[in-house]
Structures are given as C-alpha cells and as structure tokens.
Design a protein around this motif. Sequence first.
Motif, PDB file in Angstrom:
ATOM      1  N   GLN A 276       0.737  -1.230   0.298  1.00 25.07           N
ATOM      2  CA  GLN A 276      -0.235  -0.266  -0.037  1.00 25.07           C
ATOM      3  C   GLN A 276       0.563   1.539  -0.223  1.00 25.07           C
ATOM      4  OE1 GLN A 276      -2.987  -1.590   3.305  1.00 25.07           O
ATOM      5  NE2 GLN A 276      -4.237  -0.546   1.700  1.00 25.07           N
TER       6      GLN A 276
ATOM      7  N   CYS B 231     -10.891  -0.041   3.692  1.00 27.83           N
ATOM      8  CA  CYS B 231      -9.389   0.195   3.377  1.00 27.83           C
ATOM      9  C   CYS B 231      -8.512   1.514   2.563  1.00 27.83           C
ATOM     10  CB  CYS B 231      -9.021  -1.140   1.807  1.00 27.83           C
ATOM     11  SG  CYS B 231      -7.701  -1.299   1.028  1.00 27.83           S
ATOM     12  N   LEU B 232      -7.435   1.106   3.166  1.00 33.91           N
ATOM     13  CA  LEU B 232      -6.802   2.495   2.884  1.00 33.91           C
ATOM     14  C   LEU B 232      -6.766   3.333   1.401  1.00 33.91           C
ATOM     15  CD1 LEU B 232      -4.502   3.216   5.804  1.00 33.91           C
ATOM     16  CD2 LEU B 232      -6.813   4.389   5.944  1.00 33.91           C
TER      17      LEU B 232
ATOM     18  N   HIS C 282      -3.592  -8.357   1.832  1.00 32.91           N
ATOM     19  CA  HIS C 282      -2.862  -6.995   0.903  1.00 32.91           C
ATOM     20  C   HIS C 282      -1.569  -7.954   0.277  1.00 32.91           C
ATOM     21  CE1 HIS C 282      -4.659  -3.692   0.791  1.00 32.91           C
ATOM     22  NE2 HIS C 282      -5.489  -3.456   2.284  1.00 32.91           N
TER      23      HIS C 282
ATOM     24  N   HIS D 121      -7.400  -9.130   6.635  1.00 34.36           N
ATOM     25  CA  HIS D 121      -7.131  -7.784   5.577  1.00 34.36           C
ATOM     26  C   HIS D 121      -6.405  -7.723   4.742  1.00 34.36           C
ATOM     27  CE1 HIS D 121      -9.174  -4.514   4.405  1.00 34.36           C
ATOM     28  NE2 HIS D 121      -7.268  -3.408   4.169  1.00 34.36           N
ATOM     29  N   GLU D 122      -4.843  -7.384   6.118  1.00 35.32           N
ATOM     30  CA  GLU D 122      -3.725  -7.486   5.810  1.00 35.32           C
ATOM     31  C   GLU D 122      -3.281  -8.104   5.100  1.00 35.32           C
ATOM     32  OE1 GLU D 122      -3.231  -4.209   5.524  1.00 35.32           O
ATOM     33  OE2 GLU D 122      -5.190  -4.029   6.926  1.00 35.32           O
TER      34      GLU D 122
HETATM   35 NI    NI Z   1      -6.719  -2.438   2.939  1.00 34.42          NI
END
Ligand code: NI
Length: 169
Positions: free
Chosen positions: A50, A92-93, A138, A134-135
């Motif tokens: 990210q 999510c960012l 990613h 979630h992470e």
């Molecule tokens: Ni995210």
Amino acid sequence: MIYPIVKYGQPVLEEAAAAVTIFDAELEKLVADMFDTMYAAHGVGLAAPQIGISKSLCVIDITSNEDPTARLVLANPEVISIEGKQTDEEGCLSLPNFRAQATRPMKATVRAQDARGQEMTVSGEGLLARAFCHEIDHLNGILFIHHLSMLKRDSIRRKVRRMVKAGEW
Ligand code: NI
C-alpha cells in the motif's frame, strides 16, 4: 516519514509480495514509517504494498495508537487457523470512501516474524481477526472487494473508473 498511499488500480496492490529476508535497521525504519503512515491516515492496518513496496510486511494497531503495546508487526505472515464467522463493515486505505459489509473469520491465528525476524504466533478475535485477514490478503495481492458480492464489487469498480476518468482518484 509518511508515505503516500497507493490506491486501487495500481498493479502493486494485486501482486503477491516478496518475502522479507533481511531484518536490519532499514527494515526497522520502514516499519516505523509504516506506523506513521497508518496513523496519519487513521487506519488500523497497513501493508507494505500500500506504500508501493512489494514486501510481505504489515503493521496493525486496532487501538489507533491508544495503546503502544497493541502495535503488531508481521513479516511473512500466514493465517494458520481460523474459527467462526463475522460480518461487518470493512474499508481499506487504498479504496478511500468505500466501505461494505464483508464476512471474515471471527478468530484467526497467524504465524509470522517480528521486525527482528523472531518467529511468533498470534491470535486475534473480532476486529483483530479481521485486520489479520485483511492485511495478509494485501500481501497476496487480494483486496477486500474480492470478499464482496460480484454486484457490489462491480459497482465499486465502476465508481472508481469514473473517478479515475474525472481525475479524482
Ligand atoms: Ni486495506
């Protein structure tokens, strides 16, 4: 240092990240920068892809910097067991302003290395289990929208495409 956060559409978010093999001062600096970046963005988790770095590394703090002992650094993490289910709103960012109901395990146990390369196993429930999943997704090139219905996912994709065209993404 606070990094700009990479948004959905950038290929780095949909690639499997490379294993972390060197645990040195540079990695510790990266971890510190990831925490700073996550807190600045008001997130509870951030994965290295990210910020455009394709490394199997993420940071999590579900207390939003209220409790320094809640900080977690996971290098090369994998989910080794899950239990139960929970459905709740997730965001999510890398997809700012999009939130949707997503189903995740209620409990998750993760095996990982810390910032010094020390092996560890950590378990979480509720929001922490959601953050783990979630992470770690990613780091495998998977975004939370993959856990939504096709209808909902397509609707988000269309909106993002429109924003990209309008120069708003
Ligand atoms: Ni995210």
